[in-house]
Enzyme design. Structure first.
Site, PDB file in Angstrom:
ATOM      1  N   GLN A  77      32.087  29.043  69.347  1.00  0.00           N
ATOM      2  CA  GLN A  77      32.447  29.694  68.064  1.00  0.00           C
ATOM      3  C   GLN A  77      33.283  30.775  67.864  1.00  0.00           C
ATOM      4  O   GLN A  77      33.818  31.322  67.147  1.00  0.00           O
ATOM      5  CB  GLN A  77      31.274  29.534  66.919  1.00  0.00           C
ATOM      6  CG  GLN A  77      30.859  28.235  66.427  1.00  0.00           C
ATOM      7  CD  GLN A  77      29.891  28.208  65.734  1.00  0.00           C
ATOM      8  OE1 GLN A  77      28.568  28.320  66.337  1.00  0.00           O
ATOM      9  NE2 GLN A  77      29.884  28.100  64.432  1.00  0.00           N
ATOM     10  N   LEU A  95      28.751  28.318  60.374  1.00  0.00           N
ATOM     11  CA  LEU A  95      29.636  29.714  60.175  1.00  0.00           C
ATOM     12  C   LEU A  95      31.150  29.563  60.507  1.00  0.00           C
ATOM     13  O   LEU A  95      31.670  30.296  60.072  1.00  0.00           O
ATOM     14  CB  LEU A  95      28.819  30.650  61.048  1.00  0.00           C
ATOM     15  CG  LEU A  95      27.518  31.104  60.888  1.00  0.00           C
ATOM     16  CD1 LEU A  95      27.137  32.063  62.017  1.00  0.00           C
ATOM     17  CD2 LEU A  95      27.402  31.815  59.574  1.00  0.00           C
TER      18      LEU A  95
END
Ligand code: NI
Length: 167
Positions: free
Chosen positions: A51, A92
């Site tokens: 990420q 997220l």
């Protein structure tokens, strides 16, 4: 420490398969610290290196309410999985979207910690969900990919619209 930029779905880089960490060294530990800071600042309960556009098998997690129980999993491997649970997940990399995903309820995971020491963790319930969710990231999979194609198409359109409005 530094706060890293979190890739946003549907960024293609989120589909990269992460490589095994060959040596846990100071560079790894710095990345782990930065990932933890990024996760806490977001705030979130888990973050995979994928990420933050680093394609190595590293995960940080903290599901405690007091945000002082950091778990670091390097080169995690699921040794066994059993049971089933359905729970709402968020990510997220897909802010504001929560969807129900089916996961194993109990898992046993082997990994290295930030010192490079091997350990095994038995997780159930929400912790098991988080570990499975983050391990999917390392395989280039985002949780929304468990949804039907129709739902995924709608979701991408929604996120595109939202991003346009945010500009
Ligand atoms: Ni996620």
């Amino acid at each position: 420490m530094a706060i890293l930029q979190i890739l946003q779905y549907p960024d293609e880089r989120l589909h990269t398969v992460a490589k095994k960490v060959e040596k846990v060294d100071e560079k790894t530990r710095k990345l782990v610290r930065d990932m933890a800071e990024t996760m806490y600042a977001a705030p979130g309960v888990g973050l995979a290196a994928t990420q933050v556009d680093v394609h190595e098998r590293i995960i940080v997690l903290d599901i405690s309410e007091t945000h002082d129980d950091l778990m670091v999993l390097i080169n995690p491997e699921i040794l066994s999985a059993s049971g089933e649970q359905l729970g709402e997940e968020g990510c997220l990399s897909v802010p504001g979207i929560y969807e129900t995903v089916r996961r194993s309820n109990n898992i046993t995971v082997r990994a290295l910690d930030e010192k490079g020491e091997p350990f095994t963790v038995e997780a159930e319930g929400f912790l098991a969900v988080c570990i499975q969710h983050e391990m999917d990231h390392l395989q280039g999979k985002v949780f929304v990919e468990y949804l039907s194609q129709l739902k995924q198409t709608r979701l991408r359109a929604k996120l595109k619209k939202r991003r346009r409005e945010a500009l």
